[in-house]
Motif scaffolding. Sequence first.
Motif, PDB file in Angstrom:
ATOM      1  N   ASP A 135       0.873  -1.304   0.068  1.00  0.00           N
ATOM      2  CA  ASP A 135       0.055  -0.130   0.005  1.00  0.00           C
ATOM      3  C   ASP A 135       0.922   1.271   0.079  1.00  0.00           C
ATOM      4  O   ASP A 135       0.340   2.448   0.312  1.00  0.00           O
ATOM      5  CB  ASP A 135      -1.058  -0.009   1.297  1.00  0.00           C
ATOM      6  CG  ASP A 135      -2.385  -0.004   0.886  1.00  0.00           C
ATOM      7  OD1 ASP A 135      -2.609  -0.008  -0.261  1.00  0.00           O
ATOM      8  OD2 ASP A 135      -3.223   0.040   1.868  1.00  0.00           O
ATOM      9  N   GLU A 192     -10.788  -2.830   1.657  1.00  0.00           N
ATOM     10  CA  GLU A 192      -9.921  -3.907   1.736  1.00  0.00           C
ATOM     11  C   GLU A 192      -9.320  -3.518   2.879  1.00  0.00           C
ATOM     12  O   GLU A 192      -8.947  -2.519   3.471  1.00  0.00           O
ATOM     13  CB  GLU A 192      -8.959  -4.110   0.600  1.00  0.00           C
ATOM     14  CG  GLU A 192      -9.820  -4.717  -0.622  1.00  0.00           C
ATOM     15  CD  GLU A 192      -8.680  -4.784  -1.759  1.00  0.00           C
ATOM     16  OE1 GLU A 192      -9.081  -5.834  -2.622  1.00  0.00           O
ATOM     17  OE2 GLU A 192      -7.778  -4.011  -1.995  1.00  0.00           O
ATOM     18  N   ASN A 217      -0.116   7.543  -2.751  1.00  0.00           N
ATOM     19  CA  ASN A 217      -1.101   6.643  -2.554  1.00  0.00           C
ATOM     20  C   ASN A 217      -1.987   7.277  -1.301  1.00  0.00           C
ATOM     21  O   ASN A 217      -1.584   7.018  -0.445  1.00  0.00           O
ATOM     22  CB  ASN A 217      -0.802   5.063  -2.242  1.00  0.00           C
ATOM     23  CG  ASN A 217      -1.949   4.384  -2.175  1.00  0.00           C
ATOM     24  OD1 ASN A 217      -3.311   4.767  -2.223  1.00  0.00           O
ATOM     25  ND2 ASN A 217      -1.886   3.139  -1.453  1.00  0.00           N
ATOM     26  N   LYS A 266      -7.464  -1.636  -2.307  1.00  0.00           N
ATOM     27  CA  LYS A 266      -8.548  -0.903  -2.698  1.00  0.00           C
ATOM     28  C   LYS A 266      -9.515  -0.518  -1.524  1.00  0.00           C
ATOM     29  O   LYS A 266      -9.208  -1.062  -0.565  1.00  0.00           O
ATOM     30  CB  LYS A 266      -9.747  -1.538  -3.642  1.00  0.00           C
ATOM     31  CG  LYS A 266      -9.241  -2.081  -4.944  1.00  0.00           C
ATOM     32  CD  LYS A 266      -9.965  -2.576  -5.986  1.00  0.00           C
ATOM     33  CE  LYS A 266      -9.563  -2.936  -7.092  1.00  0.00           C
ATOM     34  NZ  LYS A 266      -8.451  -3.982  -7.223  1.00  0.00           N
ATOM     35  N   TRP A 291      -1.013  -2.064  -4.066  1.00  0.00           N
ATOM     36  CA  TRP A 291      -2.082  -0.694  -3.497  1.00  0.00           C
ATOM     37  C   TRP A 291      -3.390  -1.573  -3.301  1.00  0.00           C
ATOM     38  O   TRP A 291      -3.584  -2.553  -4.300  1.00  0.00           O
ATOM     39  CB  TRP A 291      -2.193   0.361  -4.224  1.00  0.00           C
ATOM     40  CG  TRP A 291      -0.849   1.079  -4.380  1.00  0.00           C
ATOM     41  CD1 TRP A 291       0.330   0.944  -3.929  1.00  0.00           C
ATOM     42  CD2 TRP A 291      -0.894   2.599  -5.009  1.00  0.00           C
ATOM     43  NE1 TRP A 291       1.189   2.088  -4.277  1.00  0.00           N
ATOM     44  CE2 TRP A 291       0.359   2.828  -4.836  1.00  0.00           C
ATOM     45  CE3 TRP A 291      -1.717   3.104  -5.576  1.00  0.00           C
ATOM     46  CZ2 TRP A 291       0.709   4.183  -5.610  1.00  0.00           C
ATOM     47  CZ3 TRP A 291      -1.443   4.591  -6.094  1.00  0.00           C
ATOM     48  CH2 TRP A 291      -0.247   5.091  -5.829  1.00  0.00           C
ATOM     49  N   THR A 293      -4.807   6.718   0.283  1.00  0.00           N
ATOM     50  CA  THR A 293      -5.515   6.048   1.021  1.00  0.00           C
ATOM     51  C   THR A 293      -4.833   4.897   1.754  1.00  0.00           C
ATOM     52  O   THR A 293      -5.352   4.180   2.601  1.00  0.00           O
ATOM     53  CB  THR A 293      -6.609   5.108   0.329  1.00  0.00           C
ATOM     54  OG1 THR A 293      -6.206   4.468  -0.826  1.00  0.00           O
ATOM     55  CG2 THR A 293      -7.661   6.554  -0.493  1.00  0.00           C
TER      56      THR A 293
END
Length: 278
Positions: free
Chosen positions: A59, A70, A192, A67, A65, A194
């Motif tokens: 991640d 998840e 990324n 979603k 990465w 999130t």
Amino acid sequence: MPRAKNGAVEIEYETFGPASAPAILLVNGLGSQMTRWPAAFCEMLVAKGYRAIRFDNRDTGLSTWFKPGESYSLSDMAADAVAVLDANGVKQAHIAGVSMGGMIVQAVAIEHPDRLLSLTSIMSATGAPGTLDPTPEAGAVLTTAPPDPNTDREAFIAHGVSNALVIGSPAYPWPEGALRERAVAEHARAFNPTGSARQMGAIRADGDRTERLGRLKIPAVVLHGADDPLVRLVGGEATAKAIPGAELRVIPGMGHDLPPALYDIFADAILAAAARAG
């Protein structure tokens, strides 16, 4: 760069030094890329006769990465670290981690004790109640969303620099312009937005490792800044108390970062743990 595989998850990694040298695996913190273990620092370890291996946690960076919706565990992240060792043909390594990386290193030691020669837990904690309580200003670094770099790149970069100054080391300032340069390079490599929330979920779900750490039989050094506002000194003290025989090193004026002026102190802690392993 090469990738290790843990099931469907791919982990980007990079090595420094000869494959024949004893390995030091470097594990990074929440939402930050493997470049937070700078190449110059890795080369310092190589100059001492070691092979340095750094990687992007899941991640983060160029690794897989996930979603929205998840989730994964700290144990999964520890298994990623072991997968990096496997990909490099390393049966046992000295493992060092900063912040969340320290927690991952602790999980590797607990769940894969045959893979470690020594452990260095840096600016980290056991997860026990009270060990992960930042100052309000430092806590805001974790909870305040950055500006959208697609609409205001300069504001995004300035936000990154400002956060770094909030949690940084008062006695070990960064060279002029270095934090901006780092923020620009990191955004260019990967962003990324999130990933950190899912990593934080893994930390919280793992809970208190004190009892599990008490069963370890491994050389350990715990390094912590006396002025760390994000994972305060109580976290390092609790870690050293939990691991039998661990050495606690407290650095006045050190916060929650790795500026060039702290390279020697970080390297010395890692090498001290390695030396204790014989």
